[in-house]
Design an enzyme around this catalytic site. Sequence first.
Site, PDB file in Angstrom:
ATOM      1  N   THR A 287      -1.788   1.603  22.630  1.00 24.55           N
ATOM      2  CA  THR A 287      -0.398   1.601  23.094  1.00 24.55           C
ATOM      3  C   THR A 287      -0.339   1.459  24.608  1.00 24.55           C
ATOM      4  OG1 THR A 287       0.160   3.055  21.229  1.00 24.55           O
ATOM      5  CG2 THR A 287       1.792   2.828  22.976  1.00 24.55           C
TER       6      THR A 287
ATOM      7  N   GLN B  87      -0.825  -2.133  25.385  1.00 21.32           N
ATOM      8  CA  GLN B  87       0.389  -2.884  25.075  1.00 21.32           C
ATOM      9  C   GLN B  87       1.428  -2.723  26.180  1.00 21.32           C
ATOM     10  OE1 GLN B  87       0.854  -0.900  21.341  1.00 21.32           O
ATOM     11  NE2 GLN B  87       0.345  -2.716  20.154  1.00 21.32           N
TER      12      GLN B  87
ATOM     13  N   GLN C 271       4.740   4.002   8.034  1.00 20.38           N
ATOM     14  CA  GLN C 271       4.241   3.218   9.164  1.00 20.38           C
ATOM     15  C   GLN C 271       5.165   2.055   9.529  1.00 20.38           C
ATOM     16  OE1 GLN C 271       0.138   2.241   8.166  1.00 20.38           O
ATOM     17  NE2 GLN C 271      -0.548   4.108   9.182  1.00 20.38           N
TER      18      GLN C 271
ATOM     19  N   HIS D  19       8.119  -1.177  14.968  1.00 20.10           N
ATOM     20  CA  HIS D  19       7.344  -2.202  14.264  1.00 20.10           C
ATOM     21  C   HIS D  19       8.239  -3.368  13.835  1.00 20.10           C
ATOM     22  CE1 HIS D  19       4.036  -3.536  11.534  1.00 20.10           C
ATOM     23  NE2 HIS D  19       5.046  -3.972  10.810  1.00 20.10           N
TER      24      HIS D  19
ATOM     25  N   ARG E 126       0.833  -1.217   0.000  1.00 19.68           N
ATOM     26  CA  ARG E 126       0.000   0.000   0.000  1.00 19.68           C
ATOM     27  C   ARG E 126       0.864   1.263   0.000  1.00 19.68           C
ATOM     28  NH1 ARG E 126      -2.847  -0.441   5.258  1.00 19.68           N
ATOM     29  NH2 ARG E 126      -4.162   1.287   4.556  1.00 19.68           N
TER      30      ARG E 126
ATOM     31  N   HIS F 234       9.777  -5.422  16.842  1.00 22.99           N
ATOM     32  CA  HIS F 234       8.755  -6.271  17.462  1.00 22.99           C
ATOM     33  C   HIS F 234       8.465  -7.500  16.612  1.00 22.99           C
ATOM     34  CE1 HIS F 234       4.735  -7.438  18.966  1.00 22.99           C
ATOM     35  NE2 HIS F 234       5.195  -6.989  20.113  1.00 22.99           N
TER      36      HIS F 234
ATOM     37  N   TYR G   2      -9.448  -3.613  16.452  1.00 22.03           N
ATOM     38  CA  TYR G   2      -9.364  -2.200  16.083  1.00 22.03           C
ATOM     39  C   TYR G   2      -8.923  -2.044  14.629  1.00 22.03           C
ATOM     40  CZ  TYR G   2      -7.653   2.531  15.655  1.00 22.03           C
ATOM     41  OH  TYR G   2      -7.433   3.805  15.204  1.00 22.03           O
TER      42      TYR G   2
END
Length: 269
Positions: free
Chosen positions: A203, A206, A137, A142, A132, A145, A182
Amino acid sequence: MMEAWKHFTFELEPGDPIVQTWPFVRPDYLPFLLTASYLLFIKVLGPQLMKTRQPFGLRHLLIVYNFWIVIMYVGCVATLFYKFCTTDSIYVICKKKQVSDSHHYYTAVSVAWIMYVLKYVEYADTIFFVLRKKFNQITNLHLIHHTLVPVAFWFALRTETCGFHIITGMINSIVHVIMYSYYGLTAIGPEVQKYLWWKKYLTTIQMMQFVIIIFTYIAAYLLNCGTSVTILYFGIFLTSLFLILFGNFYIKTYLKWTAKRPANALHTE
């Protein structure tokens, strides 16, 4: 180098002999190969592939994908809760056991294996970003993890005969149910997104997860659970690292407001 590898493979030997033969668990190199392939696509091949192409929409695929993940984690959590509530598993979870000793324990570890495989499926999160062209992002948080969690799950399955880690897996799965619910609702479109006022609390949830898991590791140490001290230290280190990274993300995104909210605030997993 060879001595270090021999020591590493020796550390993998104490696990359950049956679990060690399961797919995605048996090979010593597999999680590292999959992680390297994932990073190669995300950092090199994917951007090159999309360089001259228009971004894909993928709206319907994202809806199906996210809610499928939710269903899988709900099934895992429900199965484990049922096993713990209908047997004495909760009282013996700190003891060393083999999956051949108990049908209930075999089922619980099988569910843990499904959770582990789902961590590889979740590589699709980042692949969708690439397709995309949402490169903003794909943060360091990210990537760190998504690369470390599958390795941690694999290490636990390869080395452990103590059911203690099922508790941390359940906590993580509950959080993933909330998160992917979500993301699935967000993918539906603006008509639903305007009601999702609680996105900044993802967040927070988390971070709460990481705090609970750290205390769980400490409790396992104090209660002399049958898990190895090495993996407890590794778990505390890794979870503390995630807590710091997510805390830093929360501060930059929600506490240090700027004229424009960071574009990566939507998806931190």
